[in-house]
Design an enzyme around this catalytic site. Structure first.
Site, mmCIF file in Angstrom:
data_model
loop_
_atom_site.group_PDB
_atom_site.id
_atom_site.type_symbol
_atom_site.label_atom_id
_atom_site.label_comp_id
_atom_site.label_asym_id
_atom_site.label_seq_id
_atom_site.Cartn_x
_atom_site.Cartn_y
_atom_site.Cartn_z
ATOM 1 N N LYS A 5 0.920 4.569 6.743
ATOM 2 C CA LYS A 5 -0.023 5.188 5.699
ATOM 3 C C LYS A 5 0.826 6.801 5.628
ATOM 4 C CE LYS A 5 -2.908 2.133 4.692
ATOM 5 N NZ LYS A 5 -2.640 1.252 3.774
ATOM 6 N N SER A 54 0.875 -1.266 -0.304
ATOM 7 C CA SER A 54 -0.016 0.007 0.137
ATOM 8 C C SER A 54 0.809 1.280 0.077
ATOM 9 C CB SER A 54 -1.008 0.048 1.172
ATOM 10 O OG SER A 54 -0.267 0.123 2.531
#
Length: 193
Positions: free
Chosen positions: A104, A37
């Site tokens: 993230k 990701s």
């Protein structure tokens, strides 16, 4: 007498070593990237050092009760270092299962209005420059105005990331720390900006 000095030095070295160990455990946590990701910024198998102290919050009300002759004007939580900023790559407890940790990038901070149109992110009606992306994707989202304690996080691999677009905003109490260094593999070693 020599044996006594040697024993004293051993005890001192052990205590110093224990203090350094505890300080490192309080200040830094290791994290291993498992998914894709955050490609291309972070790859699966990268090992990271995460600075926990940068976002550590002090309760000034409680501190004011401990320190004599000092009372804070307005008791609140104050960051020891600084608050999380847009662009910071962070490790946090996943809001739906706090036994899992994710990594993230912060895209929106408290008070920001986040909107995504055809993959392009806008913050407060201004398009966000994201040089770390290879592919924007074609997502549409928002607009969403973040509350006082909310953050909007996205993976750098927009087409292969589950993030705030899927499970909502992240509150500050879920944030573990800011990614500081990639330390393994050796070819990827370096500070993360």
């Amino acid at each position: 007498m020599e044996q006594r000095n040697w024993l004293r030095e051993l005890v001192e070295a052990t205590l110093i070593g224990a203090l350094v160990f505890v300080a490192i455990q309080v200040a830094v946590v290791n994290f291993r990237v498992e998914g894709s990701s955050m490609n291309p910024t972070l790859m699966p198998g990268h090992y990271l050092m995460v600075n926990k102290l940068v976002y550590f919050q002090l309760d000034t009300g409680r501190l004011g009760r401990i320190i004599p002759f000092w009372r804070p004007a307005e008791p609140r939580n104050a960051y020891l270092g600084r608050s999380p900023h847009r662009g910071d790559v962070i490790v946090f407890d996943y809001p739906r299962d706090t036994e899992r940790q994710f990594v993230k990038r912060i895209i929106g901070a408290p008070g920001d209005t986040v909107a995504i149109a055809n993959g392009s992110v806008s913050i407060n009606d201004e398009r966000l420059d994201e040089p770390y992306l290879k592919v924007r994707g074609n997502t549409d989202y928002g607009p969403l105005t973040l509350a006082r304690d909310e953050y909007f996080v996205l993976g750098d691999n927009r087409t292969g990331s589950q993030d705030s677009r899927d499970w909502g905003t992240l509150t500050a109490d879920h944030i573990i720390g800011k990614v500081w260094v990639v330390y393994w593999p050796q070819s990827a070693w370096g500070l993360l900006r």
